[in-house]
Every structure is written in structure tokens, then in C-alpha cells.
Design an enzyme around this catalytic site. Sequence first.
Site, PDB file in Angstrom:
ATOM      1  N   HIS A 277     -39.605  29.794  15.118  1.00 31.58           N
ATOM      2  CA  HIS A 277     -38.774  29.710  13.911  1.00 31.58           C
ATOM      3  C   HIS A 277     -39.214  28.521  13.050  1.00 31.58           C
ATOM      4  O   HIS A 277     -39.393  28.660  11.831  1.00 31.58           O
ATOM      5  CB  HIS A 277     -37.300  29.567  14.319  1.00 31.58           C
ATOM      6  CG  HIS A 277     -36.375  29.260  13.179  1.00 31.58           C
ATOM      7  ND1 HIS A 277     -35.658  30.238  12.525  1.00 31.58           N
ATOM      8  CD2 HIS A 277     -36.054  28.080  12.579  1.00 31.58           C
ATOM      9  CE1 HIS A 277     -34.938  29.677  11.556  1.00 31.58           C
ATOM     10  NE2 HIS A 277     -35.150  28.363  11.580  1.00 31.58           N
ATOM     11  N   GLU A 278     -39.393  27.355  13.669  1.00 31.41           N
ATOM     12  CA  GLU A 278     -39.824  26.177  12.915  1.00 31.41           C
ATOM     13  C   GLU A 278     -41.237  26.356  12.370  1.00 31.41           C
ATOM     14  O   GLU A 278     -41.567  25.866  11.284  1.00 31.41           O
ATOM     15  CB  GLU A 278     -39.746  24.932  13.804  1.00 31.41           C
ATOM     16  CG  GLU A 278     -38.350  24.632  14.342  1.00 31.41           C
ATOM     17  CD  GLU A 278     -37.299  24.514  13.251  1.00 31.41           C
ATOM     18  OE1 GLU A 278     -37.652  24.075  12.134  1.00 31.41           O
ATOM     19  OE2 GLU A 278     -36.142  24.878  13.494  1.00 31.41           O
ATOM     20  N   HIS A 281     -41.080  28.101   9.109  1.00 34.32           N
ATOM     21  CA  HIS A 281     -40.856  27.185   7.980  1.00 34.32           C
ATOM     22  C   HIS A 281     -42.168  26.549   7.545  1.00 34.32           C
ATOM     23  O   HIS A 281     -42.435  26.396   6.350  1.00 34.32           O
ATOM     24  CB  HIS A 281     -39.871  26.081   8.393  1.00 34.32           C
ATOM     25  CG  HIS A 281     -38.444  26.542   8.491  1.00 34.32           C
ATOM     26  ND1 HIS A 281     -37.790  27.162   7.470  1.00 34.32           N
ATOM     27  CD2 HIS A 281     -37.547  26.445   9.510  1.00 34.32           C
ATOM     28  CE1 HIS A 281     -36.552  27.441   7.832  1.00 34.32           C
ATOM     29  NE2 HIS A 281     -36.389  27.024   9.076  1.00 34.32           N
ATOM     30  N   ASP A 361     -36.487  33.250  10.857  1.00 40.41           N
ATOM     31  CA  ASP A 361     -36.065  34.070  11.998  1.00 40.41           C
ATOM     32  C   ASP A 361     -36.962  35.301  12.133  1.00 40.41           C
ATOM     33  O   ASP A 361     -37.399  35.657  13.238  1.00 40.41           O
ATOM     34  CB  ASP A 361     -34.608  34.518  11.828  1.00 40.41           C
ATOM     35  CG  ASP A 361     -33.619  33.405  12.114  1.00 40.41           C
ATOM     36  OD1 ASP A 361     -34.017  32.389  12.710  1.00 40.41           O
ATOM     37  OD2 ASP A 361     -32.436  33.546  11.735  1.00 40.41           O
TER      38      ASP A 361
END
Length: 422
Positions: A277-278, A281, A361
Site C-alpha cells: 500500500h505504501e 503511494h 489499496d
Amino acid sequence: MAKKWGIAAIILYAVYALAMYFYIFHISSGGIPDAIKGTVADPQTFMTERELYLSDEYSKIRNFLFFVVTPFEWLMYILILFMGLSKVFEKWADVGKWKVIQNGAYLFLLYLFTTVVFYPIDLYRYWLSKDYGIGTQTFASWMRDYVLDFWINFGTTLIVVLVLYWLIRRSAKRWWLYAWLLTIPFAIFMMYIQPVVIDPLYNDFYPLQDKELEEKILALADKADIPSEHVFEVNMSEKTNSLNAYVTGIGDNSRIVLWDTTLKSLTDEEILFIMAHEMGHYVEKHIYVGMASYIFSILIGLWLISKIMPWLIRKFGTILKIDNMKDIHSLPLMLLLISFLLFLSNPISNYISRYQETRADEYAMELTDDPEAAVSTFQNLAKAGLSEVNPPLLVKLFRYTHPPMLERINTVAKFASKESTE
């Protein structure tokens, strides 16, 4: 006249706070849609009765505090102006011949006063977190961070205010544009030093200690074509039981950070999903998009203030006890407008943030292809933070930077269903 306006402001705030109390505690209810009941998104399937009760109670208190504390800040600034306290602070700060020293002394008096006013609220929030088993920080440690916050925030605010009022004196019409142009390098500089200068003042950061897990994360990062040297863990267990991970910094100082509470509470598969998830980003450059949005919003905000503030002074200057915008005693009015505009912009900024989180996500699910780990991760995050999985619409619009857990789990379910049919 100022006294009557002050009393009216207090009454209006009291009515608003009462209305929000009834809305939060007696009217609003996110509830669980019938179609969701009994599924993995239904909190009754993964939270105990006590956790459900505490989650509901804790969320309502926090929501109420959010909606009444910010307007209380506006009320405080209004009363500071109406009661003439701002001019009193300016008089006390009349030390030396240099305007920069006088303005700095004024800001310190104002900042100290507002900190003292808000201290009981901040202290209540600290004890509230402790009472509900979220916070673990000792009072001494919390006070250390509180004092540290004071000086760091005062220092950055001092720089901004001194430059701002110098520009207002030099150019009454275009100060907002010059201020915005200076904001760009300042904001980039602050984001660059955040991970290596400011964050370590509060917590200890170090490379991930679990080498077996590190190998799995590095393999995942290699799969996503992401530099692998930016994974850190931080000792948040000294302060909270919540779970989290985040991306911070820009350029060479960018890093992905895992809380040690996350490492201790989740399985490797769940941690890999969070890391993915990170990484989402990072890959989609959300930090840079966020920074660009922040800089653009400052431009709009400064322009609005440059139009609204002079109008208010012309119209209500006698009541507000403000002679001229360029005088430092006008600062509470500027802070009031900034706070008000930020509050109004919350639904927009939160929507953008929720969209980015949804994209991250989706990226994580594509990268890991492990919907079971995704579901259990969201469930554990909700349990650890006593999260409200389906908040009322008003709360979601103004408070939620991430999609509610019910939506995030549904996103996983839709992804898994789509994958199974392909």
C-alpha cells in the site's frame, strides 16, 4: 458594542455545540447496511461486544471534539479581538526599536496565551486515549512532546508571521502573491527535513530489524521497481497501541516507515500488504501530488484572505479594535480566517486523500494478490484503533482522510470477485 457582539458569539457557539452534541450522540448513525451484515466487512464478525461498544463510544467523543474545538478556536480569536487583548499584547511587546523584535514578542505572547487556553482540551484528549486503551505514553513523555511541539510550531510560525507582515507593510496589494512564492521553497524545505530533523526529535527511527521480513519487503519493492533503502521502523509502542505505516519526505530523504506496533501485531502477509500500500503511494507519486495541492491551496487561501481581511477591517474595524491590517494586532483575525478556510476545505482535501488511499489499496492488492491478508489487515487496524467502520456522512466528509474500513474491505471483496471471474 464589542461586548454585545462578544456575548452574541458565545451564545451562537453554545447553540452550535449543543446542536452538534445531539447530532453526534443522538441523531447520526453510520449503521451497517443490510447487504453487509454477516460479511467480512461487518464489525460484528471480527470485533467483540466490548470492542464494538468502546468503538462506538470513543468515535462519538472524538467526532464531537473535532466539530466543537475548531469553532472554539474561532471564538477564542474573536474574544481576543473584542476584549482588546490583542492590543494589550502589542503594547506589552513594545520592546526595543526593531519592528521584527516587537512582532516576535507579540507572537510569543499570543501563542503562549492560546496554548494555555487549549491545554485542558489537549490534556483531556491525552487521558481519553489512555482510558480507551489506545494511548500508552506516560504523562512525562507526553508533556515533553507537548513542550517540543510548542517550540517547533512557534519557531516555524514566527518565521512565517515575520515575513508575512513585512510583505504586507511593503506591498499592501500584492503581499499575498509574494508570500505564496516564498511558501513554495519553504514548504519543500520543510518536507525535505521532516524525516531526518523533526521526526527523530519525537521517536527513534532505525532500519527494519527483522531481516527475514526485510528480504520479503525488498523483494516486493524490487517487483514494484522501487528503491529499497527507504524502509524504517519506529518505536511507537511507547506511545500508542494503534497500528500504522506511512510514506514521508521527498528526494533522498523519502522513506517508508513502519510502526513497531504494526510489526508486533500483524503477520508477515499483512505487513507485506501494508508495505505494498505504501509502495502504491510511492509509485503514484502521491507525496508530490499532495505537495502540489498544498501549495495551490495556499495560493487560493492567501488570495481570499487578501480580499476578506481588509473588507472586515473596513466594516468592523472599530468592534474588532483593528486599526490597520499591517499592524501585528490584526494577526488573530488572520489566524481566524486561516482556520475557517482550512475547516471549509476539509471535504475537498479529504476527498483527494481518500481517492489516493483507494488507489494505494488497489495497487497493493494487484502487487500482493492476497485478498485474505488485505481483509484481515483492515480488520486488525479497525480493532487496534477502535475505528468507526461506517461513519455518518458529515463525519466522513470533514474527518476521514482514509476511506472507512467498511469501504476498504468492500474494495478488497470486489477485487477478489473480479479476479475470480477473470
